[in-house]
Design an enzyme around this catalytic site. Structure first.
Site, mmCIF file in Angstrom:
data_model
loop_
_atom_site.group_PDB
_atom_site.id
_atom_site.type_symbol
_atom_site.label_atom_id
_atom_site.label_comp_id
_atom_site.label_asym_id
_atom_site.label_seq_id
_atom_site.Cartn_x
_atom_site.Cartn_y
_atom_site.Cartn_z
ATOM 1 C CD GLU A 2 -12.226 -8.086 2.179
ATOM 2 O OE1 GLU A 2 -13.209 -8.102 1.618
ATOM 3 O OE2 GLU A 2 -11.975 -9.322 2.529
ATOM 4 C CD GLN A 16 -3.046 0.289 2.179
ATOM 5 O OE1 GLN A 16 -2.812 0.316 3.416
ATOM 6 N NE2 GLN A 16 -4.296 -0.088 1.975
ATOM 7 N N GLY A 17 0.681 2.063 -0.792
ATOM 8 C CA GLY A 17 1.350 3.316 -0.847
ATOM 9 C C GLY A 17 0.499 4.585 -0.556
ATOM 10 C CB SER A 76 1.841 6.955 5.207
ATOM 11 O OG SER A 76 0.910 6.339 5.894
ATOM 12 C CD GLU A 99 -3.135 8.976 19.827
ATOM 13 O OE1 GLU A 99 -2.821 8.357 18.572
ATOM 14 O OE2 GLU A 99 -2.775 8.704 20.906
#
Lengths: 390, 325
Positions: free
Chosen positions: A243, A125-126, A128, A374
């Site tokens: 999912e 996953q890209g 951040s 948070e």
């Protein structure tokens, strides 16, 4: 309300249990390196050959075409039989595949869903970036259109399994004028495309589970845009809750098993004065607390998936399961490490140390990854409880 | 596999909430006879009894919906003791007694203990029956109770109950159950106390969230500050989990699940700590107004403490949960 399974569910569960008891690998999963990747690939392929890969995925793309209930029961049975977790296929099975099923073009589905289920494609996953963590919508990585390609420059960070992945989901800014969530696009990228460099990051437990990824004039065909240009935020969020929902119960059952192990640890060890640890009121109360919280988490997860099955939507309880799970998981692992006393000052000095110390160190990731605690609280406060934004 | 309350259960829950909202408001009007007679009329005391015993044949999960709302309203009145006493009478074969309790004509006080003949009893004034609970020896007894048995009236910490010292030397035993029969009723008692505690936790969450939306300081609603909003989120997680674990425990009892005792103890422990923590945080979220008698926040805290020390307190939970019992 009922906890007993109906005849259809029971029949499925028995078939799953039969297959798992014959097919769950007896060897331990190697902790790292190519051996670990091979292990995960082999397990995924074995599930595919047995007809158990992608239980709720469409059958035309290699899935079993069954309902969410069966998908939930499958992950639950996997947990009960201590089957390996998806491992390096986590993103492929948990996010990339489901996103393509809903938002992908026919060609994208055809090209990727089968290979994922057969254990041939590992995904990362890209999302951040160094400047966009909790505030993901502020991401800045640019993609500029050039003919039939998008040209991407910038960097992503905390990309899990980047060094062993074949493909990546990439969220980039295609319209610099649009505000925040708008103007983002969701791309799929082959990680062997020229211009991509992966630099592993060593984490506090000494492992290298993720990396920083740099993109230098990387050309990505427009055909690799999922959904429409500018719809990236919506595409990325489409299947997030749903999912994860189907995996929730399995994840929780694995934690309940860990709680059993911690209780077992307390029952079989003695303190420095030679007394059974469980005979100590403080230890007994701590064990009783995590046990009761474990059952409460299981109940919340069950209530959540029941709602998913009934309504087809991930309801508000979904946003509560995650932080509860993460924080309880941390407390359980810390208690495990505490019970080891000074034996826990090595990570490999005993079988118990090897079991509990690395997982204690890793547990700090639980309240940071997939949204910090948070941010999870902000989501509950604003979207579920309707409190004003700060 | 489905932990989603049915339409009927949700309607039941809403009906109970409406009755209590009208008759037992949080601002202090407590224990009205109206709520009691409506409750009896709606069958709150007979709901879980078998039809053969004059009950409505509902499940423990149904009863849990009712008691969660009673907890949420911090309603005064011996609802739980009367429900349990009706069951004790029915199991002991005292049908007339069971009918009187199930119809709400007789109210039950309750007390814990075994060794003395002086007890601290709750809701003894006006009660016709005392449920004496001995969890150590698995014994449940019903005594005939009259005002002459009251030795001394005490001042309750929780305004939802009355407290008195009673002497049972002249009281007659009307019914007794022991062993597995008593254990089965005690398990139900734990679930229903847990349900009331989950209601307390939920009510505290709602109270805080509503206040955080309207109370303004520094030019904006206090719910915009993370110090408040994060606490509200934590309260919501606890109250949602508390309500789910009560449902899980109740259905486990209804279905005779092999793990039911552990699940019940877990529900009892989780709801106890959640109610207490939510009630505490709720007072803090309200600032000085939350410290006043006029505001309902203290009632939730006191309910959490009272119920938390009720059926199956912490040491008994620990025995079941760590398997030392």
């Amino acid at each position: 309300m009922r906890l007993q399974l109906n005849s259809r569910e029971r029949e499925f569960q028995e078939r799953a249990a039969d297959w798992l008891s014959d097919n769950v690998p007896t060897a331990d999963r190697p902790p790292s390196g190519p051996a670990m990747v091979d292990f995960d690939r082999a397990w995924q392929r074995r599930q595919y050959d047995g007809g158990w890969a992608g239980v709720s995925w469409p059958s035309e793309f290699g899935g079993a075409g069954l309902s969410l209930t069966e998908q939930i029961l499958w992950y639950e049975q996997c947990a009960r039989f201590d089957a390996p977790e998806p491992g390096v296929f986590n993103i492929a099975l948990g996010h990339a595949g489901p996103t393509l099923i809903v938002e992908g073009s026919e060609a994208q589905k055809h090209d990727h869903l089968g290979p994922i289920l057969r254990g041939e494609e590992i995904w990362a996953q890209g999302f951040s970036e160094p400047g966009a963590g909790s505030d993901l919508a502020s991401l800045r990585m640019r993609a500029v259109r050039d003919g039939d390609d998008l040209v991407v420059n910038g960097s992503k960070i905390w990309t899990t399994k980047a060094s062993v992945s074949d493909w990546q989901e990439l969220l980039v800014r295609t319209d610099p004028e649009a505000a925040r969530h708008h103007g983002l696009s969701f791309l799929i990228v082959a990680l062997d495309t020229p211009g991509i460099e992966v630099r592993p990051i060593t984490t506090m437990d000494g492992d290298t589970p993720f990396a920083e990824v740099f993109y230098d004039d990387v050309r990505i065909p427009l055909a690799n845009v999922v959904g429409r240009l500018g719809d990236g935020w919506k595409v990325a969020m489409t299947t997030l809750g749903l999912e994860r929902g189907t995996m929730t119960l399995g994840m929780v059952i694995r934690l309940l098993k860990l709680i059993d192990q911690v209780r077992e640890l307390a029952a079989t060890r003695v303190d420095r004065r030679g007394r059974a640890m469980l005979a100590n009121d403080e230890v007994a109360a701590a064990i009783a607390d995590i046990e009761s919280e474990g059952v409460a988490l299981y109940a919340l997860a069950l209530a959540f998936v029941s709602e998913v099955v009934r309504t087809g939507k991930a309801g508000p309880k979904g946003s509560m399961v995650r932080p509860f799970y993460a924080e309880l998981s941390q407390r359980v692992k810390r208690l495990g490490a505490d019970l080891l006393d000074r034996e826990g000052l090595t990570v490999d000095g005993s079988a118990a140390a090897a079991e509990f110390v690395p997982s204690y160190l890793y547990s700090f990731a639980h309240t940071i990854g997939t949204g910090t605690s948070e941010v999870q609280r902000n989501v509950i406060a604003q979207r579920v409880l309707g409190l004003p934004r700060g | 596999m489905d932990l989603y309350p049915s339409d009927e259960q949700r309607e039941l829950s809403a009906a109970v909430r409406d009755v209590l909202a009208g008759a037992a408001p949080m601002d202090g009007a407590t224990g009205s006879d109206d709520a009691w007679s409506v409750a009896a009329g709606q069958g709150w005391f007979a709901l879980g009894l078998d039809e053969a015993d004059g009950g409505l044949g509902g499940t423990l999960a149904d009863e849990a919906q009712v008691f969660a709302q009673i907890g949420a309203a911090a309603a005064a009145g011996p609802f739980l003791a009367t429900n349990l006493a009706a069951r004790v009478a029915a199991v002991a074969g005292e049908r007339a007694l069971a009918d009187g309790l199930a119809a709400g004509a007789l109210r039950a006080a309750h007390a814990f203990g075994s060794h003395d003949d002086r007890f601290t009893a709750f809701d003894a004034r006006g009660a016709g029956v005392l449920l004496l609970v001995d969890e150590e020896r698995s014994r449940l007894r019903l005594y005939g109770l009259a005002d002459r048995d009251i030795v001394d009236d005490l001042s309750p910490m929780d305004p939802a109950v009355t407290v008195a010292r009673v002497g049972l030397d002249r009281a007659e035993v009307l019914a007794e159950i022991t062993g597995a029969d008593a254990d089965a009723v005690l398990v139900r008692a734990s679930v229903l106390v847990a349900a009331m505690l989950s209601g307390v936790a939920t009510a505290a969450t709602s109270m805080s969230v509503e206040y955080a939306k309207i109370r303004e300081q520094f030019g904006r609603p206090i719910g915009a500050f993370q110090a408040i909003s994060h606490r509200c989120a934590e309260m919501a997680i606890r109250s949602n989990a508390a309500s789910a674990v009560v449902d899980l425990a109740a259905v486990s009892v209804d279905e005779g699940h092999p793990d039911l005792r552990r699940r019940v103890a877990a529900a009892r422990r989780f709801t106890g700590s959640s109610a207490l923590e939510n009630a505490r945080v709720n007072i803090q979220n309200h600032g000085a107004i939350g410290f006043t008698w006029e505001h309902g926040a203290h009632r939730l805290l006191k309910r959490a403490r009272f119920l938390g020390l009720g059926f199956q307190p912490r040491d008994l939970q620990t025995e079941v949960l760590v398997g030392t019992g």
